[in-house]
Every structure is written in structure tokens, then in C-alpha cells.
Design a protein around this motif. Structure first.
Motif, PDB file in Angstrom:
ATOM      1  N   PHE A  83       0.834  -1.207   0.000  1.00 41.69           N
ATOM      2  CA  PHE A  83       0.000   0.000   0.000  1.00 41.69           C
ATOM      3  C   PHE A  83       0.869   1.258   0.000  1.00 41.69           C
ATOM      4  CE2 PHE A  83      -2.471   3.089   2.664  1.00 41.69           C
ATOM      5  CZ  PHE A  83      -3.389   3.417   1.677  1.00 41.69           C
ATOM      6  N   THR A 121       0.873   2.484  -4.227  1.00 38.61           N
ATOM      7  CA  THR A 121      -0.373   3.169  -4.576  1.00 38.61           C
ATOM      8  C   THR A 121      -0.207   4.683  -4.468  1.00 38.61           C
ATOM      9  OG1 THR A 121      -1.276   3.294  -2.344  1.00 38.61           O
ATOM     10  CG2 THR A 121      -1.652   1.246  -3.547  1.00 38.61           C
ATOM     11  N   THR A 175      -2.188   6.783  -2.969  1.00 38.98           N
ATOM     12  CA  THR A 175      -2.414   7.253  -1.603  1.00 38.98           C
ATOM     13  C   THR A 175      -1.179   7.006  -0.743  1.00 38.98           C
ATOM     14  OG1 THR A 175      -4.745   6.729  -1.862  1.00 38.98           O
ATOM     15  CG2 THR A 175      -3.963   7.124   0.373  1.00 38.98           C
ATOM     16  N   ARG A 189       1.831   6.899  -1.741  1.00 32.92           N
ATOM     17  CA  ARG A 189       2.845   7.869  -2.137  1.00 32.92           C
ATOM     18  C   ARG A 189       2.559   9.225  -1.488  1.00 32.92           C
ATOM     19  NH1 ARG A 189       3.103   6.144  -7.239  1.00 32.92           N
ATOM     20  NH2 ARG A 189       1.312   7.427  -7.644  1.00 32.92           N
ATOM     21  N   SER A 212       1.290  22.067  -1.032  1.00 33.41           N
ATOM     22  CA  SER A 212       1.279  23.003  -2.143  1.00 33.41           C
ATOM     23  C   SER A 212       1.256  22.316  -3.496  1.00 33.41           C
ATOM     24  CB  SER A 212       2.459  23.965  -2.057  1.00 33.41           C
ATOM     25  OG  SER A 212       3.626  23.251  -2.271  1.00 33.41           O
ATOM     26  N   ILE A 213       1.463  20.992  -3.518  1.00 32.17           N
ATOM     27  CA  ILE A 213       1.240  20.335  -4.807  1.00 32.17           C
ATOM     28  C   ILE A 213      -0.132  19.663  -4.809  1.00 32.17           C
ATOM     29  CG2 ILE A 213       3.665  19.980  -5.366  1.00 32.17           C
ATOM     30  CD1 ILE A 213       3.164  17.025  -4.538  1.00 32.17           C
ATOM     31  N   GLY A 214      -0.952  20.019  -3.841  1.00 30.87           N
ATOM     32  CA  GLY A 214      -2.346  19.595  -3.906  1.00 30.87           C
ATOM     33  C   GLY A 214      -2.680  18.337  -3.135  1.00 30.87           C
ATOM     34  N   ILE A 215      -1.812  17.940  -2.201  1.00 35.75           N
ATOM     35  CA  ILE A 215      -2.159  16.794  -1.359  1.00 35.75           C
ATOM     36  C   ILE A 215      -2.875  17.325  -0.121  1.00 35.75           C
ATOM     37  CG2 ILE A 215      -1.245  14.916   0.060  1.00 35.75           C
ATOM     38  CD1 ILE A 215       1.041  14.692  -1.953  1.00 35.75           C
ATOM     39  N   ALA A 232      -3.672  24.471  -6.093  1.00 33.13           N
ATOM     40  CA  ALA A 232      -3.120  23.405  -6.925  1.00 33.13           C
ATOM     41  C   ALA A 232      -4.229  22.736  -7.722  1.00 33.13           C
ATOM     42  CB  ALA A 232      -2.388  22.382  -6.057  1.00 33.13           C
ATOM     43  N   ASP A 245       8.942   8.805  -7.887  1.00 35.30           N
ATOM     44  CA  ASP A 245       7.890   8.981  -6.875  1.00 35.30           C
ATOM     45  C   ASP A 245       7.588  10.450  -6.632  1.00 35.30           C
ATOM     46  OD1 ASP A 245       7.246   6.388  -6.496  1.00 35.30           O
ATOM     47  OD2 ASP A 245       8.461   6.092  -4.705  1.00 35.30           O
ATOM     48  N   MET A 254       5.565  11.587  -9.448  1.00 36.98           N
ATOM     49  CA  MET A 254       4.241  10.949  -9.360  1.00 36.98           C
ATOM     50  C   MET A 254       3.339  11.663  -8.342  1.00 36.98           C
ATOM     51  SD  MET A 254       3.564   8.354 -11.442  1.00 36.98           S
ATOM     52  CE  MET A 254       2.449   7.098 -10.805  1.00 36.98           C
ATOM     53  N   THR A 255       3.927  12.163  -7.253  1.00 37.15           N
ATOM     54  CA  THR A 255       3.077  12.854  -6.273  1.00 37.15           C
ATOM     55  C   THR A 255       2.420  14.071  -6.912  1.00 37.15           C
ATOM     56  OG1 THR A 255       4.919  14.182  -5.479  1.00 37.15           O
ATOM     57  CG2 THR A 255       4.368  12.238  -4.181  1.00 37.15           C
ATOM     58  N   GLY A 256       3.130  14.692  -7.871  1.00 43.02           N
ATOM     59  CA  GLY A 256       2.546  15.820  -8.571  1.00 43.02           C
ATOM     60  C   GLY A 256       1.331  15.407  -9.374  1.00 43.02           C
ATOM     61  N   ASN A 314      -0.794  13.130  -8.309  1.00 43.51           N
ATOM     62  CA  ASN A 314      -1.821  12.602  -7.403  1.00 43.51           C
ATOM     63  C   ASN A 314      -3.187  13.252  -7.591  1.00 43.51           C
ATOM     64  OD1 ASN A 314      -0.245  10.713  -5.986  1.00 43.51           O
ATOM     65  ND2 ASN A 314      -1.352  11.200  -4.111  1.00 43.51           N
ATOM     66  N   LEU A 315      -3.156  14.567  -7.891  1.00 40.59           N
ATOM     67  CA  LEU A 315      -4.414  15.295  -8.057  1.00 40.59           C
ATOM     68  C   LEU A 315      -5.270  14.705  -9.160  1.00 40.59           C
ATOM     69  CD1 LEU A 315      -3.649  19.093  -7.894  1.00 40.59           C
ATOM     70  CD2 LEU A 315      -5.274  17.796  -6.541  1.00 40.59           C
ATOM     71  N   MET A 354      -5.473  11.637  -9.933  1.00 40.09           N
ATOM     72  CA  MET A 354      -5.851  10.251  -9.699  1.00 40.09           C
ATOM     73  C   MET A 354      -7.137  10.191  -8.905  1.00 40.09           C
ATOM     74  SD  MET A 354      -1.988   8.821  -9.263  1.00 40.09           S
ATOM     75  CE  MET A 354      -2.290   7.113  -9.590  1.00 40.09           C
ATOM     76  N   ILE A 410      -9.414   5.137  -2.123  1.00 40.13           N
ATOM     77  CA  ILE A 410      -8.324   4.565  -1.331  1.00 40.13           C
ATOM     78  C   ILE A 410      -8.512   3.054  -1.150  1.00 40.13           C
ATOM     79  CG2 ILE A 410      -9.545   5.428   0.707  1.00 40.13           C
ATOM     80  CD1 ILE A 410      -7.016   5.186   2.239  1.00 40.13           C
ATOM     81  N   GLN A 424      -7.405   1.254  -4.186  1.00 43.80           N
ATOM     82  CA  GLN A 424      -5.946   1.240  -4.237  1.00 43.80           C
ATOM     83  C   GLN A 424      -5.374   0.241  -3.251  1.00 43.80           C
ATOM     84  OE1 GLN A 424      -4.452   5.170  -3.631  1.00 43.80           O
ATOM     85  NE2 GLN A 424      -5.634   6.020  -5.311  1.00 43.80           N
ATOM     86  N   ALA A 425      -5.943   0.248  -2.047  1.00 47.24           N
ATOM     87  CA  ALA A 425      -5.433  -0.632  -1.006  1.00 47.24           C
ATOM     88  C   ALA A 425      -5.590  -2.088  -1.426  1.00 47.24           C
ATOM     89  CB  ALA A 425      -6.160  -0.380   0.307  1.00 47.24           C
ATOM     90  N   GLU A 454      -2.879   3.800 -12.254  1.00 47.33           N
ATOM     91  CA  GLU A 454      -1.470   3.953 -11.889  1.00 47.33           C
ATOM     92  C   GLU A 454      -0.590   3.866 -13.137  1.00 47.33           C
ATOM     93  OE1 GLU A 454      -0.517   4.426  -8.687  1.00 47.33           O
ATOM     94  OE2 GLU A 454       1.653   4.198  -8.888  1.00 47.33           O
TER      95      GLU A 454
END
Lengths: 345, 261
Positions: A202, A206, A208, A210, A224-227, B83, B104, B107-109, B111-112, B114, B118, B121-122, B132
């Protein structure tokens, strides 16, 4: 690159290693030695489970969640009592089906609890001193301990996973008398292993997961990157709640659900010091080392000490973990796998 | 000269004032940013450039004035919403996830974008996995674009500074922002790295049509790549216009070179 000062760590490792095999050198039978080791490993798995909850929350929010033990107790109480009440409420057969449904409901309860903690405790305290947050989790601990009793009662309750308590004897042909293991411990180990593997996937694979790692790394940048920070916090606390539920279930099945479960959290503290506060593999390995170390020292070192110094008895199990943690704090404060913080000047 | 295809105003900053206690970081600043343009904010240290960016992406909330983005007045929006609405940014002091790999981080960039839940994904369900893979493909595209293929699996903390800046840019780019805020993208770089970064900024602007607002110290760079320039000094706006206009503005020359009174 500064050279690493690994000397003391290696020395401590060597001492532990020698201590580990010392009983064999002293002529203890291999079968018995393996039995004790195995027992230690299984107890260690359970420590790891509790420690895992600490690490998850610490990684994602930098909060040392003192309430993890209380969450284990609360979840175990919910599970035990719901499994007891459900057959009367909805006519589901008692035993495993009731336990399964109770498990689902208890998961829901832990998720709601995570949301409430985020909303009522964490969000108002965001950007406060870590000590304030620690104190807040201390408050949550006492609240949950008491509130759990208010809802669920304060007796000792049973969780019946439908596994026989009779020990099994394996490898009889290899060792005289075979090796005694408990089926319950074996099941607990398998459950823990599956849970840990699932969490690892997980976190690593995935989106989430990450996002969780990103928040753990730098939460301002993550935002600030939208998380969304708040959502991430709910998720980690919910996952930690789920881990607490699983830990509560296996411990509860073994020892009965009672107040002393909350004290387990204190055992998890040396485990995370050993493994490193930010490392999931560390929590697991730390739990195993402490589980085995405790059992070996209790069973083999205890009698030696008693004889040599004319002492009253054992009890090594109770302090071994803390002494080991203290030694680790001296030689390697970041733990086995923890992140070492190097501040650039 | 690059072909320019500048559209309408996408971001309109109106009479912004921001103060911290008694310190007035920004005083009555107004300027606009048009779609597809490269807009620079320059000024000496402490002029309020970063504060301006922080107002645009919701880190600070100005006490006075308003920011109109895509025709909508935004008040007190937080960074996460900024964002989400298509404002990406990079940071002056790198704010990358140092322990995570380049892949990674970028990839976090993403995330929005996706959307799977959850739980899916889990449990590693089909849709989550397909998503993904899809997003990974896009991110690989960004990695190729920024020419950091060789570092894909390297933890960002171990990379040289100039490349970390590129990863920061990649992470912002992965969200496919409409407006990209770059806070000193070339600070601390050598000449060659600066040229690379300039090329990337212009390519992003050309290929993706991304509107770019950047803060930069290096006047040469600013004059080369910007369509229009805002000049700040001590929290006030002292110049605004094309590079040629700004370069010859006596106020600006005074702020930069200092003039005896």
C-alpha cells in the motif's frame, strides 16, 4: 561524506549475537533452544504490530502517538463485545460469523475515531509544538481508556478465533520430545505477516501511499502540490486504528481483552527506539529482536543470574527491552533503520 | 523571435497589500498575467517577490485587494485548492521529498489527477492499477522531457542541486498546471545549468502552452525569456512592461544601481 561510526553498533550486535547462542554453547539442548526462540519470535510479532501503529503515525505527522496502546484496548473491547452482542441483535450465529461481522464494525468504529481525533485534536493543534501534540495524545489515551470502559464494560472479555488452545508438537523425529508451538501464536504470526506485507505494498505502490510518504517527508511541500493534509491524517490514523484492531484481536485472543492490553504500548516504545521511529521494517525487526531477546534471557540467563548472585527470581522479561533500548539510544539514537537527521549549516 | 500566441488575462492581481505585523511586504500591487505568456517578477532582495507568489498560490492571504483567476475572485484559498484549480509552483528553497525517488516525487505531482478510491488502491483492484499505469506513462513523458531518465530511481536527496531543481519543475509540471509559478528556478546554478533551465521553461511555454510567472535575479535571463516584466522594490511596484521598456525605466535603474540623492 563523514565516515560512519559503526564501531559501537557492531560491538553491541556482537554481544547480542554471542548472548543469543550462549545457551547452546553452554550445552542447552537444541530442541529446547529452538522452542524458546520460536516462542520469542511469535511474541515479537505481536510487539511489532503495536509498534507499527506508532511508526505509521509518527512518519506521517511527526506526532508520537501515546494513545496507540489505548487504541489497541479500545479496538479489542469493541471487537470482543460486538462479537458477543451481535448474535442477540441480528440473529447471526455466534462464533466466527459474529466475530467477522464484529471485525467489520470495529474497523468502521476505528475509522470514525480517526476522523474525530483529526477534527477535534489534531486540526486545532496544527503547527503547534510537538510537545503540545504529545500531551494531546496523552489526553486521548486517558479518554479512550475510560470511555472504552463506559461503552464496553470493564471485565475481562474473550475473543474466540476458533483456534484450539492445545499446543502442537512438531519435528518430533529430529529432536527428543519435539518442539512445542501454539497454534494460536502461529495464526497470529501469519495474520501479522499478511498485514505487514499489505501495508508495505500500500505504501510503496499506490497513489495514496505515495501521498502518505510525501506528507511524511515534507508536509508543506505536499500541501502546495495539492495533497490534502487533513485527509491524509485521517487516513493514517484510520490505518493505525486498523493495525490496533488487528493487534488487539490477536493479543486479546491470547490473553483475554483487559485493561493490561493498554500497557502493551509501553513495550512498543523500546521496539520503535530499536527499529527507528520512521521505519516500518525497523518496527518489525525491532519487535522480533526484543521478543526473542526477552525469552532467551528470561529462560536461560535468569537461572544463571539467580545461581551466581543468589537472587530471588527472574523478571528479566520485564526490563530486558528497556535496557536494550537504552543501549541503542547511546550507540545509535536513530535506531536500526531510522532516518538520520543531518542539518546543513 | 519565438512565435507568440498570447491570450486574454488569466490572472489579475488587484491592489494587493500584505503585511506581517508592522512590516509591509506588499503595498497596493496590481498587475495582470495573460494566457500563454512568460511573465517575470524582478526586484532586489526583500522586494516582496516571493510574498507575491505566495499570495497567488494561497500560502499568504493578503489583507487588502483581490486576485481574479480565470474570471473568478478568489479570497483566502489555501494551497491545496490553488493546486487543484491549476496553479502549480516550484520553490526557491527546494521542497522536494528528499527520501523518495525522482519517479515517486514526480508521481506525487500527479496525485491530483488520480481519482480511484483509497479502498480500490489498497486492494490493488483493476481500475486503480490501470490508473497507476496510465499516470505513470504521463510521468515518464515528463521525465523524458526534462532529460532526467538516468535518475528515475535515485533518491532526490542524493542528486546534484541543479538536477533537483529540474525534479521540482517536473513535479509541478506533472499536475499539468495552467499557470506555473517558478520561484527563482535558476538561483545557484552555473551558466550551463541556467541555459538548460531557460530552454525547459521556454519549451514548457511553447509545447504545453503553460502560462509562466517567474521570479528571477539574473537580469540577462529575465530579459531574454520574458514577454513582460513587473519590477518590485520595497513592496511597491516601480515598473511594468516589456523588457525593453523596463530596462530603460529610470525608476528601475535607480532601484537596481542605486543613485545618489
Amino acid at each position: 561524506m563523514a565516515t560512519k561510526k559503526n564501531g559501537p553498533v557492531i560491538a553491541l550486535g556482537v554481544v547480542l549475537g554471542i548472548g543469543f547462542v550462549a545457551p547452546l554453547l553452554a550445552g542447552q539442548p537444541l530442541g529446547f533452544f529452538l522452542e524458546v526462540t520460536l516462542g520469542g519470535l511469535m511474541a515479537g510479532v505481536l510487539y511489532s504490530l503495536v509498534a507499527l501503529g506508532f511508526v505509521l503515525i509518527f512518519k506521517a505527522s511527526g506526532v508520537f502517538n501515546f494513545a496507540q496502546g489505548a487504541m489497541v484496548l479500545f479496538a479489542a473491547l469493541a471487537l470482543a463485545r460486538l462479537a458477543e452482542w451481535l448474535p442477540g441483535w441480528v440473529g447471526i450465529p455466534a462464533g466466527l460469523p459474529a466475530l467477522a461481522l464484529a471485525f467489520v464494525l470495529a474497523t468502521g468504529i476505528m475509522i470514525v475515531l480517526a476522523m474525530l481525533i483529526e477534527r477535534i485534536v489534531l486540526r486545532p493543534l496544527v503547527a503547534q509544538d510537538p510537545v503540545a501534540l504529545l500531551m494531546a495524545t496523552l489526553g486521548v489515551t486517558f479518554f479512550l481508556d475510560g470511555f472504552g470502559q463506559t461503552i464496553w464494560g470493564s471485565d475481562v472479555y474473550k475473543i474466540d478465533m476458533g483456534i484450539s488452545k492445545d499446543p502442537t508438537i512438531i519435528l518430533e523425529s529430529m529432536f527428543q520430545g519435539g518442539i512445542l508451538i501454539s497454534k494460536e501464536d502461529l495464526v497470529a504470526t501469519v495474520i501479522a505477516a499478511v498485514l505487514v506485507l499489505g501495508l508495505a505494498i500500500f505504501f510503496q505502490k499506490t497513489a495514496t501511499g505515495r501521498a502518505l510518504r510525501a506528507v511524511a517527508d515534507d508536509h508543506q511541500a505536499a500541501q502546495s502540490i495539492g495533497i490534502p493534509l487533513n485527509r491524509i491524517w485521517v487516513i493514517v490514523w484510520a490505518v493505525a486504528g486498523f493495525v490496533a484492531l488487528v493487534a488487539g484481536m490477536v493479543w486479546g485472543a491470547k490473553l483475554g481483552v483487559q485493561f493490561s492490553l493498554a500497557q502493551l504500548a509501553l513495550k512498543a516504545l523500546p521496539v520503535v527506539i530499536l527499529g527507528g521511529f520512521t521505519s516500518i521494517p525497523g518496527a518489525i525487526l525491532g519487535g522480533l529482536i526484543i521478543g526473542v531477546g526477552e525469552k532467551i534471557s528470561e529462560v536461560f540467563l535468569g537461572p544463571v543470574l539467580i545461581k551466581a548472585f543468589d537472587l530471588a527470581g527472574g523478571g528479566i522479561e520485564n526490563w530486558f527491552a528497556y535496557v536494550l533500548a537504552l543501549l541503542f539510544l547511546m550507540v545509535r539514537p536513530e535506531g536500526l533503520f531510522g532516518e538520520k537527521h543531518i542539518d546543513r549549516v | 523571435m519565438r512565435p507568440r500566441n498570447i491570450g486574454d488575462v488569466i490572472l489579475d492581481v488587484k491592489n494587493i497589500s500584505l503585511s506581517f505585523g508592522g512590516v509591509k511586504a506588499l503595498q497596493n500591487i496590481s498587475f495582470d498575467v495573460k494566457e500563454h505568456e512568460v511573465r517575470a517578477i524582478i526586484g532586489p532582495n526583500g522586494a516582496g517577490k516571493s510574498s507575491m507568489l505566495n499570495c497567488i498560490n494561497g500560502v499568504y492571504h493578503p489583507q487588502e485587494g483581490e486576485i481574479v483567476y480565470q474570471g473568478e475572485v478568489r479570497r483566502d484559498m489555501d494551497t491545496h485548492h490553488a493546486a487543484e484549480s491549476g496553479i502549480g509552483r516550484t520553490f526557491q528553497n527546494l521542497a522536494l521529498f528528499k527520501g523518495m525517488s525522482v519517479l515517486d516525487n514526480i508521481m506525487t505531482g500527479r496525485n491530483l489527477k488520480m481519482k480511484t478510491g483509497i479502498l480500490a488502491q489498497a486492494l490493488h483492484l483493476g481500475p486503480a492499477r490501470a490508473e497507476e499505469l496510465r499516470e505513470r506513462e504521463f510521468v515518464e513523458h515528463v521525465i523524458d522531457f526534462l532529460e532526467i531518465q538516468a535518475y528515475r530511481k535515485t533518491p532526490v536527496g542524493r542528486m546534484p542541486y541543479g538536477l533537483q531543481k529540474r525534479v521540482d519543475l517536473g513535479r509541478a509540471l506533472a499536475a499539468q498546471p495552467k499557470v506555473l509559478l517558478l520561484d527563482e528556478p535558476m538561483a545557484g546554478m552555473n551558466m550551463e545549468e541556467k541555459q538548460d533551465m531557460c530552454r525547459f521553461v521556454l519549451d514548457i511555454n511553447d509545447e504545453f502552452g503553460t502560462t509562466i510567472v517567474l521570479i528571477e535575479h539574473d537580469m540577462g535571463v529575465v530579459m531574454d525569456i520574458s514577454d513582460r516584466v513587473v519590477v518590485l522594490d520595497y513592496g511597491r511596484k516601480i515598473g511594468d512592461g516589456t523588457p525593453e521598456v523596463v530596462r530603460n525605466d529610470p525608476e528601475v535603474i535607480k532601484a537596481y544601481l542605486g543613485v545618489g540623492h
